[in-house]
Scaffold this motif. Structure first.
Motif, PDB file in Angstrom:
ATOM      1  N   ALA A   1       0.840  -1.193   0.000  1.00 19.32           N
ATOM      2  CA  ALA A   1       0.000   0.000   0.000  1.00 19.32           C
ATOM      3  C   ALA A   1       0.873   1.240   0.000  1.00 19.32           C
ATOM      4  N   LEU A   2       0.363   2.306  -0.626  1.00 17.39           N
ATOM      5  CA  LEU A   2       1.051   3.598  -0.635  1.00 17.39           C
ATOM      6  C   LEU A   2       0.169   4.611   0.082  1.00 17.39           C
ATOM      7  N   VAL A   3       0.740   5.295   1.095  1.00 15.04           N
ATOM      8  CA  VAL A   3      -0.006   6.359   1.766  1.00 15.04           C
ATOM      9  C   VAL A   3       0.824   7.639   1.737  1.00 15.04           C
ATOM     10  N   GLY A   4       0.137   8.760   1.798  1.00 13.49           N
ATOM     11  CA  GLY A   4       0.821  10.052   1.766  1.00 13.49           C
ATOM     12  C   GLY A   4      -0.178  11.146   1.444  1.00 13.49           C
ATOM     13  N   HIS A   5       0.236  12.389   1.688  1.00 10.28           N
ATOM     14  CA  HIS A   5      -0.655  13.526   1.416  1.00 10.28           C
ATOM     15  C   HIS A   5      -0.932  13.644  -0.084  1.00 10.28           C
ATOM     16  N   SER A   6      -1.985  14.366  -0.427  1.00  9.89           N
ATOM     17  CA  SER A   6      -2.278  14.650  -1.842  1.00  9.89           C
ATOM     18  C   SER A   6      -1.074  15.311  -2.484  1.00  9.89           C
ATOM     19  N   GLY A   7      -0.728  14.859  -3.692  1.00 10.31           N
ATOM     20  CA  GLY A   7       0.404  15.471  -4.397  1.00 10.31           C
ATOM     21  C   GLY A   7       1.756  14.930  -3.986  1.00 10.31           C
ATOM     22  N   SER A   8       1.777  13.868  -3.147  1.00 11.23           N
ATOM     23  CA  SER A   8       3.074  13.345  -2.680  1.00 11.23           C
ATOM     24  C   SER A   8       3.737  12.439  -3.709  1.00 11.23           C
ATOM     25  N   GLY A   9       2.952  11.993  -4.737  1.00  8.55           N
ATOM     26  CA  GLY A   9       3.554  11.176  -5.794  1.00  8.55           C
ATOM     27  C   GLY A   9       3.047   9.749  -5.851  1.00  8.55           C
ATOM     28  N   LYS A  10       2.007   9.443  -5.060  1.00  7.81           N
ATOM     29  CA  LYS A  10       1.501   8.054  -5.010  1.00  7.81           C
ATOM     30  C   LYS A  10       0.985   7.592  -6.376  1.00  7.81           C
TER      31      LYS A  10
END
Length: 210
Positions: A1-10
């Motif tokens: 899974a990939l998590v991160g803020h919007s615009g982080s590159g996921k």
């Protein structure tokens, strides 16, 4: 899974796998084989992408589902619709599977489009599933059904998932925390709660919302 803020590159990372973009350096390997050594056609045949933006055609529901596998029988199409909970709304339509849905599915709700997208992926039976925020902007009841459909779709398959709701990824084998295009932490959920400040903050925010 990939998590991160919007615009982080996921999503960019996810889109590199079916080669919507090519990498400028480094490599992407499936079973130790570079994806750049196979044709785009053979690569994409083995991948199903379910995203929040489902591409649908101004055609019948049946043809929109069978787009994933043009040799599928009627029985297989109906079975995929059942497992994706799409049959619930299809059976209420005047022409059922022969209903024309309008350009990009304009006559359908967001949840109905998502269910067709999952039905497509079930029909394709590809070994790799990419899920890009597939349950975003849905009401709780619809999201619950789609989560069940996704559980069926991804069973026994390699799945890479981007999710804004952490509840969908708690059982992932590895969770990668992405920030500004970089992996800043990775591990299982319980480990990340102890070792990653960023992940812990994500989780606390989620608990407040729910």
């Amino acid at each position: 899974a990939l998590v991160g803020h919007s615009g982080s590159g996921k999503s960019t990372i996810l889109n590199l796998i079916p080669r919507f973009y090519n990498v400028k350096s480094g490599d992407i390997k499936i079973d130790n084989q570079s994806i750049y050594n196979s044709t785009i056609d053979s690569l994409r045949k083995n991948i199903s992408l379910v995203s929040q933006d489902t591409t649908l055609f101004d055609d019948t529901i049946k043809n929109n589902i069978s787009y994933a596998n043009l040799d599928a029988t009627e029985e297989e199409i109906v079975s995929a619709a059942k497992f994706s909970f799409a049959d619930e709304f299809i059976d209420k339509l005047p022409k059922k599977y022969d209903t024309i849905i309008g350009e990009n599915g304009i006559r359908l709700s967001g949840g109905e489009k998502q269910r067709l997208s999952i039905a497509r992926a079930i029909l394709k039976k590809s070994p790799i599933i990419l899920l890009d925020e597939a349950t975003s902007s849905l009401d709780a009841d619809t999201e619950n059904k789609i989560q069940k459909a996704i559980s069926f779709l991804t069973k026994g398959r390699t799945t890479i998932v981007i999710a804004h709701r952490l509840s969908t990824i708690l059982n992932s084998d590895v969770i990668y925390v992405i920030n500004k295009g970089e992996v800043i932490d990775h591990g299982k959920h319980d480990t990340l709660l102890e070792t990653s400040e960023t992940y812990k903050n994500f989780y606390k925010k989620q608990l407040k919302r729910s």
